[in-house]
Design a protein around this motif. Structure first.
Motif, PDB file in Angstrom:
ATOM      1  N   ARG A  14       0.857  -1.185   0.000  1.00 37.56           N
ATOM      2  CA  ARG A  14       0.000   0.000   0.000  1.00 37.56           C
ATOM      3  C   ARG A  14       0.899   1.243   0.000  1.00 37.56           C
ATOM      4  N   VAL A  15       0.690   2.128  -0.972  1.00 32.12           N
ATOM      5  CA  VAL A  15       1.623   3.217  -1.240  1.00 32.12           C
ATOM      6  C   VAL A  15       0.918   4.575  -1.215  1.00 32.12           C
ATOM      7  N   VAL A  16       1.598   5.574  -0.652  1.00 34.70           N
ATOM      8  CA  VAL A  16       1.212   6.972  -0.798  1.00 34.70           C
ATOM      9  C   VAL A  16       2.254   7.634  -1.695  1.00 34.70           C
ATOM     10  N   VAL A  17       1.819   8.267  -2.761  1.00 27.42           N
ATOM     11  CA  VAL A  17       2.708   8.927  -3.723  1.00 27.42           C
ATOM     12  C   VAL A  17       2.764  10.419  -3.413  1.00 27.42           C
ATOM     13  N   PHE A  38       0.405  -3.826  -5.993  1.00 29.81           N
ATOM     14  CA  PHE A  38       0.498  -2.474  -5.443  1.00 29.81           C
ATOM     15  C   PHE A  38      -0.884  -1.834  -5.385  1.00 29.81           C
ATOM     16  N   GLU A  39      -1.092  -1.036  -4.364  1.00 24.27           N
ATOM     17  CA  GLU A  39      -2.323  -0.263  -4.234  1.00 24.27           C
ATOM     18  C   GLU A  39      -1.958   1.148  -3.785  1.00 24.27           C
ATOM     19  N   VAL A  40      -2.223   2.135  -4.617  1.00 19.26           N
ATOM     20  CA  VAL A  40      -1.995   3.526  -4.236  1.00 19.26           C
ATOM     21  C   VAL A  40      -3.195   3.976  -3.411  1.00 19.26           C
ATOM     22  N   ASP A  60       2.088   1.163   3.685  1.00 15.97           N
ATOM     23  CA  ASP A  60       3.349   0.468   3.914  1.00 15.97           C
ATOM     24  C   ASP A  60       4.535   1.347   3.541  1.00 15.97           C
ATOM     25  N   VAL A  61       4.386   2.057   2.414  1.00 21.77           N
ATOM     26  CA  VAL A  61       5.492   2.847   1.881  1.00 21.77           C
ATOM     27  C   VAL A  61       4.999   4.213   1.427  1.00 21.77           C
TER      28      VAL A  61
END
Length: 220
Positions: A14-17, A38-40, A60-61
């Motif tokens: 799980r990602v924050v951009v 991946f999941e934004v 997560d990242v």
């Protein structure tokens, strides 16, 4: 990381951009959105927005640029270290100089990649970051190795009072012309001082000189 029940138990990162350029964010969202695993969960244009997004989504990242208005990438990394210690930060930027790489790693980033990295390298980096593993672009790794070796190098002579004055101004972002005006010197004299400073510190550019001088306590 959570389990994706629809893909045979595969782990989903799980990602924050975070990037202040909308086109870059859109490109990353499109790339990650079409990639299994991946999941934004959110996007942000600066560090302040990112902090709120992380508090809301607990990713997560955090995939973050460094140079952004307001709360920049390094400050974001520092704040996340205490506000969300379970969230890893992977830097994705255009810059790989000492003034960018070293502060980001010192602040707590687990990885540092450049925006011209291949897609697969970015995907591997995100997965590694989610596991808490370090991932570094070759140029960033070289900067860290150089810093580790630097304290072991014998000093090449102390800086003079004038050289310290020149270096302090250069470290503050002053150009040779601005240094010359501030110290009532010619630009040629400033260049001569810089050549001697580089030789004494064992560096090859202005940024490295300023960083090294700060690390060795040579500047106030």
């Amino acid at each position: 990381m959570r389990v994706n029940d629809g893909s045979g138990g595969a782990e989903v990162v799980r990602v924050v951009v975070v990037d202040d350029h909308p086109v870059v964010r859109a490109g990353l969202l499109g790339m990650l959105g079409g990639q299994p695993g991946f999941e934004v969960v959110a996007e942000a244009a600066d560090g302040a927005e990112a902090l709120a997004a992380v508090a809301r989504t607990r990713p997560d990242v955090v995939l973050s640029d460094l140079r952004m208005p307001g709360v920049d990438g390094v400050e974001l990394i520092r704040r996340l270290a205490s506000a969300a210690p379970g969230t890893r930060v992977l830097v994705l930027t255009t810059y790989d100089g000492d003034a960018d790489v070293l502060p980001a790693i010192d602040a707590g980033a687990v990885g540092y990649l450049l925006k011209d990295s291949p897609r697969e390298e970015l995907f591997r980096g995100l997965r590694a970051a989610a596991r808490g593993e370090s991932v570094l672009a070759p140029s960033a790794a070289a900067r860290l190795i150089e810093r580790v070796r630097a304290p072991a190098r014998p000093p090449r002579g102390p800086l003079s009072e004038r050289e310290i004055e020149v270096l302090a101004l250069v470290g503050g972002g002053a150009s040779n012309r601005e240094v010359a005006a501030a110290l009532f010197l010619s630009e040629a004299t400033v260049k001569t001082h810089l050549v001697r400073i580089f030789a004494k510190l064992g560096v090859s550019d202005r940024t490295a000189a300023a960083v090294t001088a700060h690390e060795r306590g040579l500047l106030p």
